[in-house]
Design a protein around this motif. Structure first.
Motif, PDB file in Angstrom:
ATOM      1  N   GLY A 109      11.178   7.454  -3.047  1.00 45.69           N
ATOM      2  CA  GLY A 109      10.215   6.442  -2.628  1.00 45.69           C
ATOM      3  C   GLY A 109       8.900   7.020  -2.163  1.00 45.69           C
ATOM      4  O   GLY A 109       7.824   6.511  -2.495  1.00 45.69           O
ATOM      5  N   LEU A 154       9.223   3.052  -0.572  1.00 42.08           N
ATOM      6  CA  LEU A 154       8.035   3.060  -1.433  1.00 42.08           C
ATOM      7  C   LEU A 154       6.925   2.211  -0.839  1.00 42.08           C
ATOM      8  O   LEU A 154       5.765   2.643  -0.779  1.00 42.08           O
ATOM      9  CB  LEU A 154       8.398   2.556  -2.832  1.00 42.08           C
ATOM     10  CG  LEU A 154       7.232   2.362  -3.808  1.00 42.08           C
ATOM     11  CD1 LEU A 154       6.496   3.672  -4.055  1.00 42.08           C
ATOM     12  CD2 LEU A 154       7.729   1.775  -5.129  1.00 42.08           C
ATOM     13  N   ASN A 155       7.251   1.012  -0.375  1.00 37.31           N
ATOM     14  CA  ASN A 155       6.219   0.115   0.176  1.00 37.31           C
ATOM     15  C   ASN A 155       5.571   0.721   1.414  1.00 37.31           C
ATOM     16  O   ASN A 155       4.337   0.689   1.565  1.00 37.31           O
ATOM     17  CB  ASN A 155       6.836  -1.239   0.512  1.00 37.31           C
ATOM     18  CG  ASN A 155       7.273  -2.008  -0.719  1.00 37.31           C
ATOM     19  OD1 ASN A 155       6.837  -1.722  -1.833  1.00 37.31           O
ATOM     20  ND2 ASN A 155       8.144  -2.987  -0.536  1.00 37.31           N
ATOM     21  N   SER A 214       4.828   7.298  -4.391  1.00 37.15           N
ATOM     22  CA  SER A 214       3.561   6.765  -3.877  1.00 37.15           C
ATOM     23  C   SER A 214       2.413   7.761  -4.018  1.00 37.15           C
ATOM     24  O   SER A 214       1.269   7.442  -3.680  1.00 37.15           O
ATOM     25  CB  SER A 214       3.711   6.388  -2.398  1.00 37.15           C
ATOM     26  OG  SER A 214       3.817   7.551  -1.582  1.00 37.15           O
ATOM     27  N   VAL A 254      -0.117   6.043   2.561  1.00 38.38           N
ATOM     28  CA  VAL A 254      -0.981   6.872   1.716  1.00 38.38           C
ATOM     29  C   VAL A 254      -2.339   6.200   1.508  1.00 38.38           C
ATOM     30  O   VAL A 254      -3.394   6.867   1.543  1.00 38.38           O
ATOM     31  CB  VAL A 254      -0.292   7.171   0.369  1.00 38.38           C
ATOM     32  CG1 VAL A 254      -1.268   7.809  -0.612  1.00 38.38           C
ATOM     33  CG2 VAL A 254       0.910   8.082   0.583  1.00 38.38           C
ATOM     34  N   GLU A 255      -2.346   4.893   1.313  1.00 40.27           N
ATOM     35  CA  GLU A 255      -3.612   4.173   1.157  1.00 40.27           C
ATOM     36  C   GLU A 255      -4.453   4.271   2.423  1.00 40.27           C
ATOM     37  O   GLU A 255      -5.680   4.424   2.358  1.00 40.27           O
ATOM     38  CB  GLU A 255      -3.346   2.707   0.803  1.00 40.27           C
ATOM     39  CG  GLU A 255      -2.817   2.499  -0.609  1.00 40.27           C
ATOM     40  CD  GLU A 255      -2.371   1.064  -0.874  1.00 40.27           C
ATOM     41  OE1 GLU A 255      -2.531   0.221   0.047  1.00 40.27           O
ATOM     42  OE2 GLU A 255      -1.858   0.801  -1.977  1.00 40.27           O
ATOM     43  N   SER A 291       5.457   3.890   2.215  1.00 44.16           N
ATOM     44  CA  SER A 291       4.721   5.094   1.825  1.00 44.16           C
ATOM     45  C   SER A 291       3.388   4.728   1.179  1.00 44.16           C
ATOM     46  O   SER A 291       2.369   5.386   1.427  1.00 44.16           O
ATOM     47  CB  SER A 291       5.562   5.934   0.863  1.00 44.16           C
ATOM     48  OG  SER A 291       6.769   6.323   1.460  1.00 44.16           O
ATOM     49  N   ARG A 292       3.390   3.705   0.354  1.00 44.92           N
ATOM     50  CA  ARG A 292       2.143   3.257  -0.270  1.00 44.92           C
ATOM     51  C   ARG A 292       1.126   2.846   0.784  1.00 44.92           C
ATOM     52  O   ARG A 292      -0.048   3.228   0.713  1.00 44.92           O
ATOM     53  CB  ARG A 292       2.414   2.074  -1.202  1.00 44.92           C
ATOM     54  CG  ARG A 292       2.897   2.446  -2.589  1.00 44.92           C
ATOM     55  CD  ARG A 292       3.235   1.204  -3.362  1.00 44.92           C
ATOM     56  NE  ARG A 292       3.409   1.454  -4.778  1.00 44.92           N
ATOM     57  CZ  ARG A 292       3.935   0.581  -5.630  1.00 44.92           C
ATOM     58  NH1 ARG A 292       4.351  -0.601  -5.176  1.00 44.92           N
ATOM     59  NH2 ARG A 292       4.057   0.883  -6.903  1.00 44.92           N
ATOM     60  N   ARG A 293       1.566   2.065   1.766  1.00 45.87           N
ATOM     61  CA  ARG A 293       0.645   1.636   2.832  1.00 45.87           C
ATOM     62  C   ARG A 293       0.097   2.844   3.577  1.00 45.87           C
ATOM     63  O   ARG A 293      -1.101   2.917   3.874  1.00 45.87           O
ATOM     64  CB  ARG A 293       1.366   0.698   3.803  1.00 45.87           C
ATOM     65  CG  ARG A 293       1.720  -0.667   3.238  1.00 45.87           C
ATOM     66  CD  ARG A 293       2.138  -1.614   4.337  1.00 45.87           C
ATOM     67  NE  ARG A 293       3.320  -1.153   5.039  1.00 45.87           N
ATOM     68  CZ  ARG A 293       4.563  -1.494   4.728  1.00 45.87           C
ATOM     69  NH1 ARG A 293       4.787  -2.292   3.687  1.00 45.87           N
ATOM     70  NH2 ARG A 293       5.588  -1.052   5.435  1.00 45.87           N
ATOM     71  N   GLN A 330      12.969   0.706  -2.154  1.00 42.93           N
ATOM     72  CA  GLN A 330      11.794  -0.161  -2.238  1.00 42.93           C
ATOM     73  C   GLN A 330      11.058  -0.226  -0.912  1.00 42.93           C
ATOM     74  O   GLN A 330       9.832  -0.202  -0.865  1.00 42.93           O
ATOM     75  CB  GLN A 330      12.187  -1.569  -2.680  1.00 42.93           C
ATOM     76  CG  GLN A 330      11.003  -2.418  -3.133  1.00 42.93           C
ATOM     77  CD  GLN A 330      10.298  -1.863  -4.352  1.00 42.93           C
ATOM     78  OE1 GLN A 330      10.905  -1.626  -5.388  1.00 42.93           O
ATOM     79  NE2 GLN A 330       8.994  -1.632  -4.238  1.00 42.93           N
ATOM     80  N   THR A 381       6.571   3.375 -11.036  1.00 40.70           N
ATOM     81  CA  THR A 381       7.361   2.884  -9.899  1.00 40.70           C
ATOM     82  C   THR A 381       8.176   1.656 -10.291  1.00 40.70           C
ATOM     83  O   THR A 381       8.537   0.851  -9.438  1.00 40.70           O
ATOM     84  CB  THR A 381       6.446   2.549  -8.708  1.00 40.70           C
ATOM     85  OG1 THR A 381       5.479   1.558  -9.114  1.00 40.70           O
ATOM     86  CG2 THR A 381       5.727   3.784  -8.199  1.00 40.70           C
ATOM     87  N   THR A 435       1.919   7.142 -11.356  1.00 40.04           N
ATOM     88  CA  THR A 435       3.358   7.295 -11.206  1.00 40.04           C
ATOM     89  C   THR A 435       4.070   6.006 -11.586  1.00 40.04           C
ATOM     90  O   THR A 435       3.659   4.917 -11.194  1.00 40.04           O
ATOM     91  CB  THR A 435       3.701   7.667  -9.757  1.00 40.04           C
ATOM     92  OG1 THR A 435       3.009   8.870  -9.410  1.00 40.04           O
ATOM     93  CG2 THR A 435       5.188   7.886  -9.595  1.00 40.04           C
TER      94      THR A 435
END
Length: 316
Positions: A48, A212-213, A52, A219-220, A215-217, A209, A4, A2
């Motif tokens: 956002g 997104l940050n 992710s 999802v990881e 959500s990334r954490r 932002q 970003t 994706t």
């Protein structure tokens, strides 16, 4: 992978905003006969979170679904056609605004029932866990869902089985016309979710932002096998609960409050933060408006469903 980049995050939010503004303008023509809930002002959360995800990940939505559908990669032509009840719509004209589904992009569905998609999403996540597909399931819902027993049952089940699911609460502080403090005790929603044994976070839903940050954490963490995650994002709904208009004349929120909410615009905030050039914004505005015009032309030139189209599309 994706995209970003700042330019893409901006474009995605702007695109959703302009599409919904066009829908609001054309809704008065009385050709889109389905009730419509707009997410104007809340675009950063959809963009956002979905940025992710991978294409094969799965998303469930609620009655305010347009932004989630578009951010997940949904087809604009199919969405507009669906709102007009045309056979070329993503549900063949059967669903309308609140029942969209597009499994080709992992958009598993939306319903107007408060909290209705939460147990469906948990069931999907359980199936993914049993099949070991590696997919993450995301479910978007509002703060009003925390008054529904099935939501707490779903959180409990997801935590117990460490399911690969991300719960995203879009907290705009209202359930129709009633403030959250008039409906719920004074406790943060994310802490209540955390009491179910789920890692929970609260943040600014008008900062793409930050969304997104976070959500990334989340999802990881899910992909690493740490179980479900919960994100509560605070935001503000600009338009009326259901429909294309503003509703400050109703008196349930003051004109000053609405102005303050609109001044905290996720798109304007992001433009200021990344210092976009006006020439780039002008170009993207023109491209998006051309796409919207073409989508309405496609929808209005599409066929209406026939009696034959009513057959099938059901589960036995």
């Amino acid at each position: 992978m994706t995209d970003t980049s700042p330019s893409q995050l901006f474009r995605s939010m702007l695109r959703i905003r302009r599409i919904e503004e066009a829908l609001a303008e054309r809704y008065t023509e009385q050709e889109m006969r389905c009730p419509m809930h707009l997410c104007i002002g809340q675009e950063a959360i959809a963009v956002g979170v979905c940025a992710s995800l991978k294409r094969e990940d799965l998303v469930y939505s609620n009655h305010r679904a347009h932004g989630h559908y578009l951010a997940k990669g949904g087809n604009l032509n199919a969405m507009i056609a669906e709102l007009y009840g045309r056979a070329s719509g993503c549900c063949g004209g059967r669903g309308g605004s609140m029942h969209m589904i597009d499994m080709d992009v992992g958009f598993m569905g939306a319903t107007p029932i408060v909290g209705g998609t939460v147990p469906l999403a948990v069931g999907t996540a359980w199936a993914c866990a049993l099949k070991d597909t590696g997919q993450v399931t995301v479910v978007f819902f509002g703060d009003g869902c925390f008054e529904e027993g099935v939501v707490h049952e779903s959180l409990n089940f997801a935590a117990l089985h460490r399911l690969p699911i991300l719960f995203v609460c879009e907290n705009n502080n209202f359930s129709v016309y009633t403030r959250r403090e008039e409906r719920q005790p004074d406790r943060p929603i994310h802490l209540l979710a955390g009491a179910h044994g789920i890692t929970a976070y609260s943040g600014n839903g008008n900062d793409v932002q930050e969304v997104l940050n976070a959500s990334r954490r989340a999802v990881e963490s899910i992909r690493s096998g740490h179980g479900p995650q919960f994100l509560e994002f605070h935001t503000y709904r600009w338009r009326e609960h259901c429909g294309p208009n503003f509703d400050d004349q109703l008196g349930y929120r003051s004109k000053q409050e609405i102005e303050a909410g609109m001044n905290d615009c996720p798109i304007a905030n992001y433009v200021e933060k990344i210092n976009f050039k006006n020439t780039s914004i002008t170009q993207q505005e023109a491209e998006i408006r051309a796409e919207i015009t073409a989508a309405f032309e496609f929808a209005l030139s599409s066929q209406t469903p026939t009696i034959k189209d009513a057959e099938g599309k059901v589960y036995a």
